[in-house]
Design a protein around this motif. Structure first.
Motif, PDB file in Angstrom:
ATOM      1  N   ASP A 285       6.524  15.287  -8.465  1.00 57.52           N
ATOM      2  CA  ASP A 285       6.556  15.031  -7.026  1.00 57.52           C
ATOM      3  C   ASP A 285       5.811  13.752  -6.649  1.00 57.52           C
ATOM      4  OD1 ASP A 285       8.106  17.242  -6.481  1.00 57.52           O
ATOM      5  OD2 ASP A 285       6.368  18.559  -6.194  1.00 57.52           O
ATOM      6  N   PHE A 286       4.688  13.473  -7.320  1.00 56.68           N
ATOM      7  CA  PHE A 286       3.926  12.273  -7.002  1.00 56.68           C
ATOM      8  C   PHE A 286       4.772  11.022  -7.202  1.00 56.68           C
ATOM      9  CE2 PHE A 286       1.416   8.679  -8.537  1.00 56.68           C
ATOM     10  CZ  PHE A 286       0.607   8.463  -7.442  1.00 56.68           C
TER      11      PHE A 286
ATOM     12  N   LEU B  54       6.397   8.316  -4.585  1.00 55.76           N
ATOM     13  CA  LEU B  54       6.084   6.902  -4.740  1.00 55.76           C
ATOM     14  C   LEU B  54       7.356   6.061  -4.759  1.00 55.76           C
ATOM     15  CD1 LEU B  54       3.815   4.811  -5.306  1.00 55.76           C
ATOM     16  CD2 LEU B  54       4.273   5.187  -7.728  1.00 55.76           C
ATOM     17  N   ILE B  55       8.347   6.485  -5.520  1.00 52.39           N
ATOM     18  CA  ILE B  55       9.625   5.772  -5.586  1.00 52.39           C
ATOM     19  C   ILE B  55      10.293   5.758  -4.227  1.00 52.39           C
ATOM     20  CG2 ILE B  55      11.969   5.855  -6.540  1.00 52.39           C
ATOM     21  CD1 ILE B  55      10.631   6.979  -9.130  1.00 52.39           C
TER      22      ILE B  55
ATOM     23  N   VAL C 244       8.608   3.275  -1.851  1.00 50.40           N
ATOM     24  CA  VAL C 244       8.974   1.893  -2.171  1.00 50.40           C
ATOM     25  C   VAL C 244      10.383   1.598  -1.658  1.00 50.40           C
ATOM     26  CG1 VAL C 244       9.481   0.303  -4.051  1.00 50.40           C
ATOM     27  CG2 VAL C 244       7.426   1.708  -4.138  1.00 50.40           C
ATOM     28  N   ARG C 245      11.293   2.524  -1.838  1.00 51.68           N
ATOM     29  CA  ARG C 245      12.658   2.329  -1.334  1.00 51.68           C
ATOM     30  C   ARG C 245      12.656   2.186   0.178  1.00 51.68           C
ATOM     31  NH1 ARG C 245      15.676   6.858  -5.006  1.00 51.68           N
ATOM     32  NH2 ARG C 245      15.865   5.593  -6.880  1.00 51.68           N
ATOM     33  N   ASN C 246      11.886   3.010   0.878  1.00 54.73           N
ATOM     34  CA  ASN C 246      11.819   2.931   2.336  1.00 54.73           C
ATOM     35  C   ASN C 246      11.227   1.609   2.798  1.00 54.73           C
ATOM     36  OD1 ASN C 246      12.949   5.442   2.634  1.00 54.73           O
ATOM     37  ND2 ASN C 246      10.986   6.497   2.793  1.00 54.73           N
ATOM     38  N   ARG C 247      10.191   1.118   2.115  1.00 57.53           N
ATOM     39  CA  ARG C 247       9.592  -0.165   2.475  1.00 57.53           C
ATOM     40  C   ARG C 247      10.589  -1.294   2.291  1.00 57.53           C
ATOM     41  NH1 ARG C 247       4.514  -0.339  -0.955  1.00 57.53           N
ATOM     42  NH2 ARG C 247       4.443   1.889  -1.066  1.00 57.53           N
ATOM     43  N   ARG C 248      11.371  -1.245   1.216  1.00 60.67           N
ATOM     44  CA  ARG C 248      12.373  -2.288   0.983  1.00 60.67           C
ATOM     45  C   ARG C 248      13.411  -2.292   2.095  1.00 60.67           C
ATOM     46  NH1 ARG C 248      13.502  -1.477  -5.419  1.00 60.67           N
ATOM     47  NH2 ARG C 248      11.572  -2.391  -6.153  1.00 60.67           N
ATOM     48  N   LYS C 249      13.832  -1.124   2.532  1.00 59.21           N
ATOM     49  CA  LYS C 249      14.815  -1.046   3.606  1.00 59.21           C
ATOM     50  C   LYS C 249      14.256  -1.638   4.882  1.00 59.21           C
ATOM     51  CE  LYS C 249      17.208   3.046   1.908  1.00 59.21           C
ATOM     52  NZ  LYS C 249      17.438   4.469   2.127  1.00 59.21           N
TER      53      LYS C 249
ATOM     54  N   PRO D 289       1.127  -3.711  -3.794  1.00 62.50           N
ATOM     55  CA  PRO D 289       1.028  -2.392  -4.425  1.00 62.50           C
ATOM     56  C   PRO D 289      -0.402  -1.886  -4.377  1.00 62.50           C
ATOM     57  CG  PRO D 289       1.337  -4.109  -6.064  1.00 62.50           C
ATOM     58  CD  PRO D 289       1.463  -4.762  -4.726  1.00 62.50           C
ATOM     59  N   GLU D 290      -0.545  -0.627  -4.184  1.00 58.44           N
ATOM     60  CA  GLU D 290      -1.859   0.003  -4.110  1.00 58.44           C
ATOM     61  C   GLU D 290      -2.332   0.322  -5.531  1.00 58.44           C
ATOM     62  OE1 GLU D 290      -5.040   0.965  -1.907  1.00 58.44           O
ATOM     63  OE2 GLU D 290      -3.208   0.111  -1.118  1.00 58.44           O
TER      64      GLU D 290
END
Length: 114
Positions: A8-9, A13-14, A17-22, A40-41
């Motif tokens: 789940d972690f 995380l994936i 990242v996908r949402n930020r790219r969108k 990146p954190e």
């Protein structure tokens, strides 16, 4: 098709990242400054307390004695995020190190020959 299990972690995380790219792609301004790019954190909790203390000592961070790991991570995290990084130089250094199979560049070629 073969399916791999993702915890789940890492799934979250994936997805983040996908949402930020969108969101970045939907801005369409075209003139967004480099500082707006999400960095990146780094999970400093993965480091050992001794490593965190060495970081604190190396950068001469002023703290009170006897901090626990969570307090060290918070202080070091604030400092770590303020360090400016020249991405181009960092990548060039990394590629140089990998190509030459070295940890540090050999800047003084003449002194290495005895």
């Amino acid at each position: 098709a073969r399916h791999l299990y993702i915890c789940d972690f890492h799934k979250n995380l994936i997805q983040s990242v996908r949402n930020r790219r969108k969101r970045k792609g939907s801005d369409d301004d075209g003139d967004s400054p480099v500082q707006d790019v999400d960095t990146p954190e780094v999970d400093l909790y993965q480091l050992q307390v001794n490593t965190l203390r060495r970081y604190k000592r190396h950068f001469k961070l002023q703290t009170r004695p006897g901090l626990n790991k969570a307090q060290l991570v918070e202080i070091i995290g604030c400092h770590f995020r303020t360090i400016p990084v020249n991405e181009k130089d960092t990548l060039a250094y990394f590629i140089y190190s990998v190509k030459n199979d070295k940890n540090k560049p050999d800047l003084k070629m003449d002194s290495s020959v005895h």
